[in-house]
Design a protein around this motif. Structure first.
Motif: not given
Length: 86
Positions: A14-22, A24-32
């Motif tokens: 669960r921790l790894m899954n949450d970290a992966a989601g975070a 991805q969110g950071m990558k999207r924000e960075f790309d934007t």
């Protein structure tokens, strides 16, 4: 012991899954942010868009063709009138 081990691995998963989601969110924000900065820089540089360039290029080609046709027409008229032409 087996129950504890399974719960431990479940929590790690669960921790790894949450970290992966975070991540991805950071990558999207960075790309934007990068995309918006790049667009702002290009806007500030007043660079011509490709579509505008192609439109002007086509207009120039048509003007050149028309100019050549008019030159040929003038030369034919000068010949017909007995002029020397240049």
């Amino acid at each position: 012991m087996t129950q504890t081990t399974n719960r431990f691995f479940d929590e790690i998963g669960r921790l790894m899954n949450d970290a992966a989601g975070a991540a991805q969110g950071m990558k999207r924000e960075f790309d934007t942010v990068v995309r918006s900065q790049a667009e702002r820089i290009l806007r500030d540089l007043d660079i011509v868009k490709r579509e505008e360039f192609e439109a002007v290029k086509d207009m120039a080609r048509l003007a050149r063709e028309e100019n050549e046709a008019l030159k040929a027409r003038i030369a034919a008229l000068e010949t017909k009138l007995g002029g020397t032409g240049s």
